[in-house]
Design an enzyme around this catalytic site. Structure first.
Site, mmCIF file in Angstrom:
data_model
loop_
_atom_site.group_PDB
_atom_site.id
_atom_site.type_symbol
_atom_site.label_atom_id
_atom_site.label_comp_id
_atom_site.label_asym_id
_atom_site.label_seq_id
_atom_site.Cartn_x
_atom_site.Cartn_y
_atom_site.Cartn_z
ATOM 1 N N CYS A 97 1.538 -5.511 3.741
ATOM 2 C CA CYS A 97 2.325 -6.688 3.389
ATOM 3 C C CYS A 97 1.864 -7.292 2.052
ATOM 4 O O CYS A 97 2.095 -6.686 1.013
ATOM 5 C CB CYS A 97 2.298 -7.675 4.554
ATOM 6 S SG CYS A 97 3.726 -8.759 4.531
ATOM 7 N N HIS A 153 2.772 -5.378 9.672
ATOM 8 C CA HIS A 153 1.395 -5.732 10.067
ATOM 9 C C HIS A 153 0.919 -4.838 11.221
ATOM 10 O O HIS A 153 1.019 -5.246 12.385
ATOM 11 C CB HIS A 153 1.346 -7.192 10.525
ATOM 12 C CG HIS A 153 1.364 -8.180 9.407
ATOM 13 N ND1 HIS A 153 0.231 -8.826 8.968
ATOM 14 C CD2 HIS A 153 2.366 -8.610 8.615
ATOM 15 C CE1 HIS A 153 0.543 -9.633 7.966
ATOM 16 N NE2 HIS A 153 1.841 -9.520 7.734
ATOM 17 N N GLU A 172 -1.908 -4.315 12.294
ATOM 18 C CA GLU A 172 -3.087 -4.856 13.007
ATOM 19 C C GLU A 172 -2.679 -5.789 14.140
ATOM 20 O O GLU A 172 -3.517 -6.186 14.942
ATOM 21 C CB GLU A 172 -4.024 -5.567 12.012
ATOM 22 C CG GLU A 172 -3.621 -6.980 11.593
ATOM 23 C CD GLU A 172 -2.473 -7.039 10.570
ATOM 24 O OE1 GLU A 172 -1.857 -5.992 10.288
ATOM 25 O OE2 GLU A 172 -2.190 -8.147 10.092
HETATM 26 N N1 GLN Z 1 5.407 -13.103 1.637
HETATM 27 C C1 GLN Z 1 3.998 -12.871 1.443
HETATM 28 C C2 GLN Z 1 3.654 -12.709 -0.020
HETATM 29 O O1 GLN Z 1 4.508 -12.786 -0.832
HETATM 30 C C3 GLN Z 1 3.540 -11.672 2.214
HETATM 31 C C4 GLN Z 1 3.644 -11.942 3.685
HETATM 32 C C5 GLN Z 1 2.623 -11.233 4.510
HETATM 33 O O2 GLN Z 1 1.652 -10.682 4.012
HETATM 34 N N2 GLN Z 1 2.826 -11.277 5.805
HETATM 35 O O3 GLN Z 1 2.535 -12.495 -0.351
#
Ligand code: GLN
Length: 192
Positions: A78, A175, A177
């Site tokens: 992410c 995610h 995890e």
């Molecule tokens: N939207 C977040 C960002 O721009 C990322 C979201 C996440 O890591 N769950 O960093």
């Protein structure tokens, strides 16, 4: 194997627990000294703009760029994926990318209405252990808008790549995890 978890901000604690489960020794990375002691690194989800700023404050950016250039195995999830991508759309102007994987991403690209969702992900690519899908949790996830020729797309959701690998760099827009399924961390640790 000592696997660092970048612990400046975000979802690092769960990653450390999962890494322990799959037989790796997790080490929280907050300083250049911590980074020099690890064999691989997980960059967690969180807020990529904040994490980018904290990389500079902790004086970790340059050592990280150098380790990545020398082939440090890294897994970005992410926000971690956003930091590793070569180009970021809808980022902040001062958000600097590590450009470790040849892909363009759009921050929060799944939009407001569905900024968090779950999806069963079929991981293909002839990998062992993937006869059942992986349940992916997406939280304000980035959309992968382009991947370079050298990037292996290991899984897609609705045509969008969500799990990719280029050499020693693996990224997921979700995610892994947050569920009990350990296969993605196993894959990273086995191939690191
Ligand atoms: N939207 C977040 C960002 O721009 C990322 C979201 C996440 O890591 N769950 O960093």
């Amino acid at each position: 194997m000592k696997v660092g978890v970048l612990a400046l901000q975000g979802a690092f604690a769960r990653h450390a627990a999962v890494l322990t489960d799959v037989g790796a020794a997790p080490i929280e990375v907050r300083t250049p000294e911590h980074l020099s002691g690890v064999d691989a690194l997980v960059m967690p989800g969180g807020e990529s703009t904040t994490m980018s700023m904290l990389l500079d404050i902790a004086e970790l950016r340059q050592p990280l760029v150098e380790r990545l250039a020398r082939g440090l195995p890294v897994f970005g999830t992410c926000a971690g994926m956003i930091l590793l991508a070569s180009a970021v759309a809808d980022g902040r102007s001062d958000q600097e990318s590590l450009a470790a994987i040849d892909m363009d991403v759009r921050r929060n690209g799944y939009g407001r209405q569905i900024d968090s969702f779950e999806a069963d992900i079929d991981v293909g690519g002839g990998l062992p252990d993937w006869d059942t899908p992986f349940h992916g949790v997406f939280i304000r996830a980035p959309v992968v808008e382009r991947v370079g020729d050298g990037v292996e797309v290991l899984a897609r959701v609705d045509d969008n790549p969500v799990l990719c690998r280029q050499g020693h760099v693996m990224v997921a827009s979700f995610h892994p995890e947050l569920t009990d399924d350990r296969r993605i961390h196993e894959l990273f640790v086995e191939t690191a």
